[in-house]
Motif scaffolding. Sequence first.
Motif, PDB file in Angstrom:
ATOM      1  N   GLY A  94       1.417  -2.674   3.048  1.00  0.00           N
ATOM      2  CA  GLY A  94       0.780  -1.550   2.375  1.00  0.00           C
ATOM      3  C   GLY A  94      -0.586  -1.926   1.865  1.00  0.00           C
ATOM      4  N   ARG A  95      -1.218  -0.981   1.200  1.00  0.00           N
ATOM      5  CA  ARG A  95      -2.590  -1.189   0.721  1.00  0.00           C
ATOM      6  C   ARG A  95      -2.686  -1.155  -0.801  1.00  0.00           C
ATOM      7  N   THR A  96      -1.593  -1.529  -1.481  1.00  0.00           N
ATOM      8  CA  THR A  96      -1.584  -1.485  -2.933  1.00  0.00           C
ATOM      9  C   THR A  96      -1.729  -2.886  -3.521  1.00  0.00           C
ATOM     10  N   ALA A  97      -2.077  -2.923  -4.802  1.00  0.00           N
ATOM     11  CA  ALA A  97      -2.183  -4.196  -5.509  1.00  0.00           C
ATOM     12  C   ALA A  97      -0.824  -4.874  -5.670  1.00  0.00           C
ATOM     13  N   ASP A  98       0.263  -4.102  -5.472  1.00  0.00           N
ATOM     14  CA  ASP A  98       1.597  -4.671  -5.623  1.00  0.00           C
ATOM     15  C   ASP A  98       1.810  -5.882  -4.726  1.00  0.00           C
ATOM     16  N   LEU A  99       1.220  -5.868  -3.541  1.00  0.00           N
ATOM     17  CA  LEU A  99       1.455  -6.971  -2.618  1.00  0.00           C
ATOM     18  C   LEU A  99       0.892  -8.282  -3.146  1.00  0.00           C
ATOM     19  N   LEU A 128       7.900  -1.701  14.114  1.00  0.00           N
ATOM     20  CA  LEU A 128       7.208  -1.220  12.920  1.00  0.00           C
ATOM     21  C   LEU A 128       5.716  -1.097  13.175  1.00  0.00           C
ATOM     22  N   ARG A 129       5.106  -0.100  12.563  1.00  0.00           N
ATOM     23  CA  ARG A 129       3.645  -0.024  12.469  1.00  0.00           C
ATOM     24  C   ARG A 129       3.272  -0.458  11.062  1.00  0.00           C
ATOM     25  N   TYR A 130       2.202  -1.252  10.945  1.00  0.00           N
ATOM     26  CA  TYR A 130       1.901  -1.902   9.673  1.00  0.00           C
ATOM     27  C   TYR A 130       0.666  -1.303   9.024  1.00  0.00           C
ATOM     28  N   ASP A 131       0.737  -1.213   7.710  1.00  0.00           N
ATOM     29  CA  ASP A 131      -0.299  -0.569   6.913  1.00  0.00           C
ATOM     30  C   ASP A 131      -0.984  -1.642   6.072  1.00  0.00           C
ATOM     31  N   GLY A 132      -2.177  -2.071   6.487  1.00  0.00           N
ATOM     32  CA  GLY A 132      -2.902  -3.070   5.708  1.00  0.00           C
ATOM     33  C   GLY A 132      -2.249  -4.437   5.786  1.00  0.00           C
ATOM     34  N   ARG A 133      -2.212  -5.124   4.647  1.00  0.00           N
ATOM     35  CA  ARG A 133      -1.710  -6.493   4.618  1.00  0.00           C
ATOM     36  C   ARG A 133      -0.191  -6.528   4.783  1.00  0.00           C
ATOM     37  N   SER A 235      14.093  -6.711   7.448  1.00  0.00           N
ATOM     38  CA  SER A 235      14.112  -5.728   6.369  1.00  0.00           C
ATOM     39  C   SER A 235      12.659  -5.452   5.984  1.00  0.00           C
ATOM     40  N   PHE A 236      12.377  -4.233   5.512  1.00  0.00           N
ATOM     41  CA  PHE A 236      10.981  -3.912   5.233  1.00  0.00           C
ATOM     42  C   PHE A 236      10.861  -2.951   4.061  1.00  0.00           C
ATOM     43  N   VAL A 237       9.734  -3.084   3.370  1.00  0.00           N
ATOM     44  CA  VAL A 237       9.341  -2.147   2.311  1.00  0.00           C
ATOM     45  C   VAL A 237       7.891  -1.781   2.558  1.00  0.00           C
ATOM     46  N   HIS A 238       7.626  -0.485   2.651  1.00  0.00           N
ATOM     47  CA  HIS A 238       6.270   0.024   2.831  1.00  0.00           C
ATOM     48  C   HIS A 238       5.804   0.565   1.486  1.00  0.00           C
ATOM     49  N   HIS A 239       4.821  -0.109   0.896  1.00  0.00           N
ATOM     50  CA  HIS A 239       4.281   0.276  -0.406  1.00  0.00           C
ATOM     51  C   HIS A 239       3.128   1.260  -0.192  1.00  0.00           C
ATOM     52  N   SER A 252       7.872   9.044  -1.881  1.00  0.00           N
ATOM     53  CA  SER A 252       7.838   7.666  -2.391  1.00  0.00           C
ATOM     54  C   SER A 252       7.517   6.749  -1.225  1.00  0.00           C
ATOM     55  N   GLY A 253       7.440   5.462  -1.523  1.00  0.00           N
ATOM     56  CA  GLY A 253       7.403   4.479  -0.462  1.00  0.00           C
ATOM     57  C   GLY A 253       8.734   4.460   0.281  1.00  0.00           C
ATOM     58  N   VAL A 254       8.813   3.632   1.312  1.00  0.00           N
ATOM     59  CA  VAL A 254       9.986   3.632   2.194  1.00  0.00           C
ATOM     60  C   VAL A 254      10.515   2.209   2.343  1.00  0.00           C
TER      61      VAL A 254
END
Length: 375
Positions: A94-99, A128-133, A235-239, A252-254
């Motif tokens: 994802g593209r959030t500061a959470d990562l 999977l398709r990836y969003d940012g980092r 396993s994956f989490v998309h933020h 929400s995120g997925v």
Amino acid sequence: MARHEVDVVVVGGGGMGSAAAWRLAGGGAEVVLLERFEEGHVRGASHGASRIFRVSYTEPVYIGLAQEAERSWRELEDASGVSLLTVTGGVDHGRTADLGLLAEAVEAAGAPGEWLAPEEAAERWPGLRYDGRVLFHPAGGRLHADDAVSALQAQAARLGAVVRHRTPVTAIVVRGDDAVEVRAGEDVYHAKRVVVAAGAWAGKLLGGLVPLPPLRVTQEQPAYFAPLGEAAWPSFVHHLDDASLAAAGYPSGVYGLGTPGEGVKAGFHGTGPVVDPDERDFLPEPAQGRALREYARAWLPGVDADAFTPISCTYTTTPTSDFVLDRVGPVVVAAGFSGHGFKFVPAVGRILAGLALTGERPDARFALDRPPVVA
């Protein structure tokens, strides 16, 4: 009316209650576990073939619990001879500061992840398709929830616990600091402690007995999507940040993971309608179902977004999404696992046994009287 004398009554035979019974019986306590429904039922939050295991949290207390749980899952596997935790690796993207916060926290805890370019991640896991980092955690994986609950109950019974299904508890009466009465039909259990791990029914059983925080019970609706090939899935989490959520129309995120024999499980987190656990309809909410299929079309190229099977489960969520693990007099409370608790099951069982047998308390963030978080 039949009267029974035991050391501890555990109310609720999902993951948390079953783990508590296992650890209590292993500690020498005379234990009875009372579950209101039949074995393997689907009315709570501990059923199904897959739950994510991960250590990727920003809070050190949860990372530590996950690390303890990983060791304890292996202990349970050795004792039961049943495979429960499959390591697949896990990714957060994802593209959030959470990562960045995740990466810092797991590194500080001695479980560092690995940064991958989206192109490199796509080569490893093309579904999977990836969003940012992309942050990869090699310890991530999948737990088999149904088999885990069965193994916990079997091992508790092997150690001397009595496990009773189809035994709904109708009342809990405190008689003193070391005396509690638990009523279930024509049976009355007198015990020094009661551990209440009743999931969505916690508020109904504990209201008036302990100062519970507000518990929000929702009916969640992830789905299994049919995979298009035989590729491996982490396993994956998309933020997703607020702007991305608003632009896409997602609530929400997925999160998601591959589930052998079922498909690829994916779902939004904690966004289902509020329900009474005794009045659930188990029916998918159409708008969320459409949004989840749209997400699959956009971000899960390895599945058929139109070939899916809805799943129904409950979340019982506290205002902070932190668990409640505490004791008041003879009543031990396990509540509010907020949709992310199953990975911690055996570690939580150890905490609940400690609360019941010695009064040992876990981190203060799990206390009933934790101060509210100010936004």
